[in-house]
Write a protein that holds these residues in place. Structure first.
Motif, short mmCIF file in Angstrom:
data_model
loop_
_atom_site.label_atom_id
_atom_site.label_comp_id
_atom_site.label_asym_id
_atom_site.label_seq_id
_atom_site.Cartn_x
_atom_site.Cartn_y
_atom_site.Cartn_z
N MET A 1 0.85 -1.18 0.00
CA MET A 1 0.00 0.00 0.00
C MET A 1 0.89 1.24 0.00
O MET A 1 1.95 1.27 0.58
N ALA A 27 -7.13 -3.85 4.94
CA ALA A 27 -7.08 -3.22 3.61
C ALA A 27 -7.86 -1.91 3.66
O ALA A 27 -8.93 -1.85 4.28
N ALA A 29 -9.06 1.93 1.55
CA ALA A 29 -9.22 2.77 0.37
C ALA A 29 -9.21 4.22 0.86
O ALA A 29 -9.78 4.53 1.91
N LYS A 80 -7.94 1.66 -5.02
CA LYS A 80 -7.48 2.06 -3.69
C LYS A 80 -7.90 3.48 -3.36
O LYS A 80 -7.66 3.96 -2.27
#
Length: 89
Positions: A1, A27, A29, A80
Motif C-alpha cells: 500500500m 485493507a 481505500a 485504492k
C-alpha cells in the motif's frame, strides 16, 4: 500500500484515539473529495460486489448535516481511491 495512505486517519476512528491510523493486516481505500476527503475506509472483508458498489458513509459534515451520508465509490483504474459521488439524507 502507498506510504502516504498508510499515514492517514481511518473513517470511524474516535476523535480521542491516540492512534487513529490504519492497522496492520487490514485493507484500506482513500476517500477523495467531499466531506470525508483524505480519510481511509477499512474495506477488509468486503465482497467484490461491495467493493464495486461503493458505500454511503454516515457523516455530520455533509450537505444534510447529522444523519446524512456521503456516497463514495471506487475510482476507475485505481480501486485504492474512492471518489465522492455526492451527499444523501
Amino acid at each position: 500500500m502507498d506510504e502516504q495512505i498508510m499515514r492517514g486517519r481511518v473513517y470511524g476512528a474516535d476523535h480521542d484515539d491516540p492512534d487513529p491510523g490504519p492497522r496492520p493486516g487490514r485493507a484500506y481505500a482513500e476517500l477523495v473529495g467531499g466531506p470525508l476527503d483524505g480519510l481511509l475506509l477499512d474495506v477488509t472483508g468486503r465482497s467484490a460486489r461491495q467493493l464495486r458498489d461503493g458505500a454511503a458513509l454516515r457523516t455530520e459534515i455533509g450537505r444534510y448535516g447529522p444523519g446524512g451520508h456521503a456516497a463514495y465509490g471506487p475510482r476507475a483504474g485505481d480501486p485504492k481511491r474512492w471518489d465522492w459521488q455526492g451527499d444523501t439524507p
